[in-house]
Write an enzyme that holds these catalytic residues in place. Sequence first.
Site, short mmCIF file in Angstrom:
data_model
loop_
_atom_site.label_atom_id
_atom_site.label_comp_id
_atom_site.label_asym_id
_atom_site.label_seq_id
_atom_site.Cartn_x
_atom_site.Cartn_y
_atom_site.Cartn_z
N ASP A 110 0.70 -1.33 -0.06
CA ASP A 110 -0.09 -0.05 0.05
C ASP A 110 0.85 1.16 -0.08
O ASP A 110 0.41 2.34 -0.36
CB ASP A 110 -0.92 0.06 1.34
N LYS A 163 1.14 5.47 19.51
CA LYS A 163 0.54 6.54 19.56
C LYS A 163 0.87 7.17 20.95
O LYS A 163 0.21 7.08 21.78
CB LYS A 163 -0.86 6.09 19.57
N ASP A 219 0.40 5.91 2.70
CA ASP A 219 -0.24 4.52 2.59
C ASP A 219 -1.44 4.85 1.99
O ASP A 219 -2.57 5.59 2.47
CB ASP A 219 -0.50 4.33 3.90
#
Lengths: 364, 440
Positions: A110, A163, A219
């Site tokens: 991707d 994150k 992506d």
Amino acid sequence: MKALILVGGFGTRLRPLTLTLPKPLVEFGNQPMIYHQVEALAAAGVTDIVLAVNYRPEIMTAALNKYEEQFNVKITFSVESEPLGTAGPLKLAEKILGKDNSPFFVLNSDVICEYPFKKLLDFHKSHGEEGTIVVTKVEEPSKYGVIVHKPNHPSRIDRFVEKPVEFVGNRINAGIYILNPSVLKRIELRPTSIEQETFPAIVKDGGLHSFDLEGFWMDVGQPKDFLSGTCLYLSSLNKRNPKALVPASEPYVFGGNVMVHPTAKIGKNCRIGPNVVLGPNVVVGDGVRIQRSVILENAKVKDHAWVKSTICGWNSSIGRWARLENVTVLGDDVSIGDEVYVNGGSVLPHKSIKQNVETPSIIM
Amino acid sequence: MLKVPMRGASASAQTPTKAVILVGGPSRGTRFRPLSLDAPKPLFDVAGHPIIWHNLKAIEKVESVKEVILIGYYDESVFRDFLKDSAREFPQLKIQYLREYQALGTAGGLYHFRDAILKGKPERFFVLNADVCCSFPLNEMLKLFDDKDAEAVILGTRISNDAATNFGCIVSDAHTKRVLHYVEKPESHISNLINCGVYLFDTETIFSSIKSTIKRRTERPRLIAYPSSENLESSYIGGEDDDDSSKEVLRLEQDILSDLADSNRFFVHETKDFWRQIKTAGSAVPANALYLQKAFQSQSEELAKPSANVLPPVFIHPTAEVDPTAKLGPNVSIGPRAVVGPGARVKESIVLEDAEIKHDACVLYSIIGWSSKVGAWARVEGTPTPVTSHSTSIIKNGVKVQSVTILGKECSVANEVRVQNCVCLPNKELKRDVANEVIM
């Protein structure tokens, strides 16, 4: 040199396009996504390419046979009987990836960027350790898994923070790696994640480095990002290879970054751009306005239509005075009626739309 | 075999008949905003002509009518040019405007000007509300009037049951066509035959009826016939614009017709033809369509010739400039000096004087105000409503919005901008996409 491309499943995130073609064959910048990757790998001296898939569409075999010839590479399908995650497929392809002692590339199918395989290889050789992962700088690291380097070392990775709430760095995993065959020993043949299991193990031994990506990275696994990625790709082409784009002196070009296949036809008084790709045999009528969109092969955009942030699927047609915007995606052979407005519609193949789609929705 | 088929008609042609058009006043047309901010509603152009021109056009076809009186409370100057033009266009009609010193209500106005109406001793007269759009089958009403030796004939039409309670409802004897009962905006369903706002009255009967109502009111002033407080409220919300509570005001519908229904000589002519109210600004779009279709059916020379780029019916004013590559219609009116650029698309819309639609723009179900501009590749769009609908608002995402998009005077829509289901007050510039809003 060897490489493995992680293709994975059906590419459901890129539906309705992937209802018609497997994701690697969906054209990005007028070439199948996989073409860009195979081309870049071959240019870096790769001769063996493994496609890790968990289905085997016959249609891909034909396309890839062509590339084998064109780029003088050997492409092998490695079919998972059950999804093996991001690391399992490497083990499954151990015979090819581990056939000699040279390192191999791994990339996520991707990901679109200016693939830096040669420089990556040089860098990897220069530090001589087990693996190198390509990293890219992002503005909002809190949305991603961030890489933290060892103190006082520019490339050796210390840990990954998923994150992060507080700023620990702004480099993230770009989904492209070069690894020594020894890494294969760390992987078991089961569903397993390269990011969460394999890499932390290498990091523990201090053998994983990062390599900064130059230029854009995206992506493009879903339509919104496919369009953003197209913009980035076209901007990058504008610098690297402006001949691939239509010169700004063309009267219909507006704002630049317009790629038009030689077989596409464009009517009078159009305003096209910025960031538009028109595929083979695309027909654009008179007085058409297109911006930030991809029009795939054989599609037709009729007179006076207005198209923005839209992927128009193969063989589809957009009616006169129709208006499409806000990440509208038309599957194969969709027809949008004259004067119809579509706001963020995802339209499955072979549908005919005669009424406005006023709020983003999926048209089955 | 000597047939004299015209006998009845010619006899009736000799009976002096007048026509009154009730035009209302400036405080009345608030629901026609934003268009009524810049033009009096009766003079607003639909299908290329002022709304009341269509009334005159119908009156012209009644042989016995030689005189038309407009009654309203606009300033005299408002109708000066229109009266001048009409004198030229309808030479057989004497047309005058009588101004009420204050809003007297529809019946009050008639009564106030009774001397002017009675002058020349007409035996009967038509009353047409200016805010309706229909085919005005006046001769048919006249025939019924004569056949039944009526005192009053009302024009009625059938609409859907749920919409009927927003109008005056008529209960009639299907066989004799006699009106048995009349009630204005009832709370519950009574009939789906409604009052079209077009009447033919025996002169003596109507004035004596108004007179006795006035007398009754003076004697028992506070007994106003509202069936309930609820109804009072709904008629208030319904947007009756003028001060209805004033006892000076006497309305034909509420105050006179129900009494007339007790008479044996009140009849209804039911039209099967089109009928619409012109209340809100948005209702000008269906009215425009209906009048254009009527003109098309009667093969009017005024309409643009159908072609690949003109889907009939379309009216293009002779001074308008329409590029041959623009596609218009159906149901489009292009006003004086308006400009429609190359590759533009206009459908189900009214484009007013001096407006400009730039190249490749698309205008659907909208009204483009005087001197307004629609940019290149812009899209100005309303929502189609069913032909049977008598409402100009629709529910979108649970919110009531105007189905027709209206740009007031001198508005502009920037290139490539989309405006949907909006009402835009005059002198606004729209630079971003907007939907479902009123733009102040």
